[in-house]
Design an enzyme around this catalytic site. Structure first.
Site, PDB file in Angstrom:
ATOM      1  N   ASP A 135      -4.789 124.889 104.951  1.00 49.84           N
ATOM      2  CA  ASP A 135      -3.636 125.710 104.598  1.00 49.84           C
ATOM      3  C   ASP A 135      -3.394 126.789 105.628  1.00 49.84           C
ATOM      4  O   ASP A 135      -2.290 127.020 106.070  1.00 49.84           O
ATOM      5  CB  ASP A 135      -3.879 126.414 103.245  1.00 49.84           C
ATOM      6  N   GLY A 161       3.245 124.080 103.712  1.00 42.89           N
ATOM      7  CA  GLY A 161       2.962 122.709 103.322  1.00 42.89           C
ATOM      8  C   GLY A 161       4.209 121.862 103.241  1.00 42.89           C
ATOM      9  O   GLY A 161       5.055 121.869 104.118  1.00 42.89           O
ATOM     10  N   MET A 162       4.330 121.174 102.134  1.00 43.31           N
ATOM     11  CA  MET A 162       5.431 120.254 101.876  1.00 43.31           C
ATOM     12  C   MET A 162       6.779 120.933 102.051  1.00 43.31           C
ATOM     13  O   MET A 162       7.680 120.439 102.722  1.00 43.31           O
ATOM     14  CB  MET A 162       5.278 119.751 100.437  1.00 43.31           C
TER      15      MET A 162
END
Ligand code: SF4
Ligand code: SF4
Lengths: 508, 468
Positions: A294, A429-430
């Site tokens: 992350d 992230g996504m």
């Protein structure tokens, strides 16, 4: 005269009252016009305080102006003495009433002839200092008053406590996450085998102030409040001071090592290295977070930091040192203590900004278009307008800074909270991936963006169907970007082709 | 409209001259800048004033709204700097950046104490920089909370045009507002529109209300054929209502006594003194009074009132027989107490920062009448109350609900005493028939909350036996 829309620090009397009302059984009397007693509102509303704020406004009105305030002020002091039996009454003007230049010192003398409680006039220059400086000064004044008094009466306890002990100085009411920080610091001290001698001023009794010199050292976690008191204790009682804010993994370790040094210099034999190592690698999640995938995605992202000295400096170091984030600029509104800030952060950011003008900060944010802001409520608002996420790290306080759940900024639990704050502040992230595909992070054209909310453009059925396939959390953004593209190119309807043309144009 | 007109007062008034909490009157800028869309409010004061607006009002000065502080610095206070030049610099900047139709200077305690001659400076500066400057001294030495609006409206009353512009094409039009309203309509439409009204002297209403409420009250009067020629304040400074000598005026809020006086004395208007249109009873009385002044027979007014009361019954059941105590904050206290007593509550005490017995005469009379009709004792009215003493009385009386300023709400709740913030009544839409339910929605909320939590035993959340 200056045109002002916003203040990062309040007027002096707020600082004085924060100190007075943090103590137990201390009553503040404000010599002030009717509308100045909003400190009580701030305390009872923002902090959800259950008790009546121990502050009374001795109201200055036309009548009092004409006759002089002495009688009224003395009456109010005497009255509170009888009604509440406080240990101490602190009288303060506000900057408005200080213009009257009355001899408040004399009022205090008059009143204290009959009161059971001690009476002090807050020794603050209301024309020159702000809330934070006044708080620092008032705390120092009260501590000195009681220590000098005890000394004169020969009531100062001799020597140090048997086991290593600490005074925690600077925790106040209406402070930024102060209560949670204090709990965390007490836990940390317990882990280190250090007794907490006194915490001042929050929840403290003025009668216990004479016990301060018994502690082995003073911990001043906040640069803004407590420093003057610690310096006084250093000078008068040769007490050691640790003034490193334990915020972030690295600074917490540095603080603990400094404590170790201070204790060992006084004959203790402590070694905290194993503790630091264990906390860092296994207990605190922050170091692991820095190492995780992350956080890898945060590498090199741009951020800006603004706040008071303590939090802005610590945050800059955390971002730069512990997370590999690129701090484009870091700033403080504590202009009076700018040198310290310069020295602390210069090596961790490209530029240092010292100002208490929020428009300068707003412009500086717009100029660099960071991926995230760490600032005050003001910067959070600027961020909203520019669509840049903002984590709030510093006062001026807001009801959101009194969370019900446990959210310290200091100590090892603090490192976890800060890591969460950082993570949540960046879009990751996504979501980040999709935003890149569809050209997110549009920070330029705020106005058009506002308008496009209720669109003047028509979406065709296939365009809409395609839009609906995009995950909900980025759909709004994609929609806006596409509409902006369509508007720029003069399309009146958006079909699936236009949607992807928009995507392509962004990629180009 | 003087007290002498009414029957001898049975109400018990006293002035405690105590230490009480309320908001500073400069807070009125928070709603007035929104109401008057082309205005800019400049509060000339210290950091203390600025921090109040920023913090206590919760109206953070975020999106650079149309108000700002002219923060006085040491040089201003020691008179080293020239007020005129300083204000000119700031106002030019405001004119350049925001281009308002009017700049309202809000004087504060500091400008009072250092005796800045704002009224003297404004006309000169207005002439020099060519933008209207209105001066209101909304300071905390002389006024409390909502009275700030009173100072602004009283100052603005001087700026209302004193002659209706007579347009060539539409000579019939009586004033600028209706000209604007009818702008673009065909003559015929205008004529039909006018025929819905009785022929009565122009009526201007004063008091700042949210736009929907302005429409509601205007329509409420229209039902009876009464035409509202304009409102002070209007939505735009450039559209202030015409005030010719002999026009009728009526206030919608109890804190507007200076404005009323200014309209009567300086603009030679005739004041219709009525109870305020708060609650169905007050609204009915307000309309009835206006009708009677114009010799108009109200149409279905009582039926309308009765129908509104019917719609309130479920809420009234929650408060009937309970007691309410007003600590005193926004000067709406008498009107609210009168309505709640009509709802079946009792009220031992109405605290109020300032009581103008002349301007509130009709409201006080209705309060007395309501108490006698409901068979409950008259409240004692305590001007400038002492909050500390009030809290002792609240405990002694064991009241069911306390309407209080923000400083005391949480501590009272922690001691098991239900509260409602008085400021909510300042900001909520409470006027007229339509909004009567909203008042009860606020009043009953703590009681409904108590009901939902009643089995948990969480009444007292402080440890000491409430050492107030
Ligand atoms: S009471 Fe006076 S000094 Fe205080 S905020 Fe109001 S105007 Fe400013
Ligand atoms: S300079 Fe003084 S009087 Fe002026 S705002 Fe600051 S503290 Fe208040």
């Amino acid at each position: 005269m200056k045109l002002a829309y916003w203040m990062y620090a309040g007027p002096a009397h707020i600082g004085t009252l924060r100190i007075a009302s943090s103590f137990k059984r201390v009553h503040g009397i404000m010599h002030a016009p009717l509308g100045d007693d909003y400190f009580n509102v701030m305390r009872s509303m923002l902090e959800r305080e259950r008790d009546f704020t121990p502050v009374t406004a001795s109201i200055v009105d036309r009548h009092v102006l004409a006759r002089g305030s002495q009688e009224k002020v003395v009456d109010n002091i005497t009255r509170k003495d009888g009604e509440e039996h406080p240990d101490l009454i602190v009288l303060t003007p506000t900057c408005t009433s200080s213009i009257l230049q009355e001899d408040l010192e004399n009022f205090v003398e008059r009143a204290s002839m009959t009161t059971q409680s001690d009476v002090l006039l807050a020794d603050v220059n209301h024309y020159r200092v702000n809330e934070l400086q006044a708080a620092d000064r008032t705390l120092d004044q009260i501590v000195q008053f009681y220590l000098e008094k005890a000394k004169a009466k020969g009531e100062l306890p001799e020597g140090k406590t048997a086991k290593p002990s600490v005074n925690i100085i600077g925790t106040t009411t209406l402070g930024f996450h102060n209560h949670h920080d204090c709990t965390e610091l007490k836990r940390l001290m317990a882990d280190l085998g250090i007794e907490v001698n006194e915490v001042i001023p929050d929840g403290a009794s003025v009668h216990n102030l004479k016990r301060l010199p018994q502690a082995w050292f003073n911990l001043v976690p906040y640069r803004e409040i407590g420093g003057m008191t610690a310096r006084y204790l250093e000078d008068a009682f040769a007490m050691a001071t640790v003034d490193i804010a334990p915020m972030g993994v690295v600074e917490t370790a540095r603080c603990i090592r400094r404590i170790q040094q201070v204790l060992n210099a006084q004959g203790a034999d402590v070694n905290y290295e194993d503790f630091i190592d264990h906390q860092t690698r296994h207990v605190s999640q922050a170091a692991w977070f820095s190492r995780s995938i992350d956080c890898q995605n945060l590498t090199g992202k741009k951020a800006v930091v603004f706040g008071d000295n303590t939090h802005a400096a610590a945050m800059t170091k955390i971002l730069a040192r512990e997370m590999g984030i690129h701090v484009v600029w870091a700033g403080t509104y504590c202009k009076y203590d700018a040198d310290w800030f310069q020295e602390q952060v210069s090596e961790y950011c490209d530029e240092v900004i010292i100002t208490d003008d929020h428009t300068v900060i707003g412009d500086a944010i717009a100029r660099v278009e960071p991926s995230a802001i760490f600032g005050t409520q003001m910067e959070r608002h600027v961020g909203k307008r520019l669509d840049i996420p903002c984590g709030v790290i510093a006062a001026p306080i807001h009801i959101q800074n009194f969370p019900i759940g446990y959210k310290p900024f200091l100590g090892y639990e603090g490192t976890n909270q800060v890591a969460d704050l950082v993570y949540n502040s960046f879009t990751l992230g996504m979501e980040d991936h999709l935003l890149e595909i569809f050209g997110g992070h549009d920070t330029k054209d705020v106005i058009t963006k506002g308008i496009s909310a209720d669109s003047d453009l028509a979406w065709t059925a296939d365009g809409l169907a395609e839009l609906n396939k995009i995950p909900g959390f980025v759909r709004g953004k994609v929609k806006r970007n596409t509409e902006k593209f369509a508007r720029d190119r003069g399309f009146t309807a958006i079909n699936v082709e236009v949607l992807y043309a928009a995507k392509e144009s962004v990629g180009a | 409209m003087t007290l002498a007109d009414t029957k001898p007062q049975a109400l018990d008034f006293e002035c405690e001259t105590g230490n009480y909490h309320t908001f500073c009157p400069i807070s009125c800028v928070a709603w007035l800048y929104q109401k008057i869309e082309d205005s800019f409010f400049l509060v000339i004061g210290t950091k203390t004033c600025g921090y109040f607006l920023q913090n206590a009002m919760g109206v953070m000065i975020f999106a650079e709204p149309r108000y700002a502080m002219a923060e006085l610095e040491e040089g201003d206070i020691s008179a080293q700097l020239n007020d005129y030049e300083e204000l000119k610099r700031l106002c030019l900047q405001i004119k350049r950046d925001r281009n308002p139709s009017v700049i309202v200077w809000i004087g504060t305690c500091t400008t009072e104490i250092i005796k800045t001659d704002l009224e003297g400076l404004a006309p000169r500066l207005e002439a020099e920089i060519d933008i209207p400057i209105v001066v209101a001294r909304a300071n905390g030495l002389d006024y409390a909370f909502t009275q700030g609006e009173d100072t602004v409206l009283a100052a603005m009353a001087h700026r209302c045009p004193d002659k209706a512009p007579v347009l060539e094409a539409e000579k019939k039009e009586r004033n600028a507002i209706s000209t604007l309203l009818n702008f673009g309509k065909h003559k015929d439409d205008v004529a039909t529109a006018d025929s819905e009204y009785h022929d009565h002297p122009p009526l201007v209403l004063f008091g700042s209300l949210p736009d929907p409420v302005v429409t509601q009250l205007t329509l409420e009067l229209k039902r009876h054929g009464i035409k509202v020629s304009g409102w002070l304040p209007s939505k735009r400074f450039t559209e202030l209502p015409v005030l010719e000598e002999g026009y009728y005026v009526s206030g919608v809020n109890p804190f507007l006594s200076r404005t009323a006086t200014t309209l009567m004395r300086r603009r030679k208007c005739k004041l219709i003194g009525a109870p305020f249109p708060i609650g169905p009873d007050g609204t009915r009385a307000w309309i009835a009074k206006i009708c009677s002044v114009f010799g108009v027979e109200p149409q279905g007014l009582e039926e309308r009132e009765a129908q509104i009361w019917q719609g309130l019954e479920d809420y009234i059941q929650l408060i009937r027989g309970k007691s309410v105590f007003f600590m005193g904050d926004n000067l709406l206290e008498v009107s609210l107490a009168r309505f709640l007593i009509r709802c079946g509550m009792t009220c031992p005490e109405i605290g109020i920062p300032y009581m103008d017995k002349r301007y509130q005469a009709a409201e006080l009379q209705l309060l007395e009448q309501t108490c006698s009709e409901m068979g409950v004792p008259l409240p004692r009215i305590v001007e400038k109350p002492d909050n500390y003493n009030q809290i002792q009385r609240i405990k002694d009386l064991n009241v069911d609900l306390v309407i209080t300023g923000m400083a005391h709400a949480n501590p009272l709740e922690a001691r098991g005493i239900s509260t409602k913030w008085s400021v909510e009544f300042t900001f909520a839409q409470i006027h007229g028939f339509t909004n009567a339910r909203d008042i009860l929605e606020l009043v009953t909320r703590p009681l409904r909350r108590n009901h939902s939590l009643k089995d948990l035993g969480w009444d007292k959340l402080v440890q000491e036996a409430a050492s107030v």
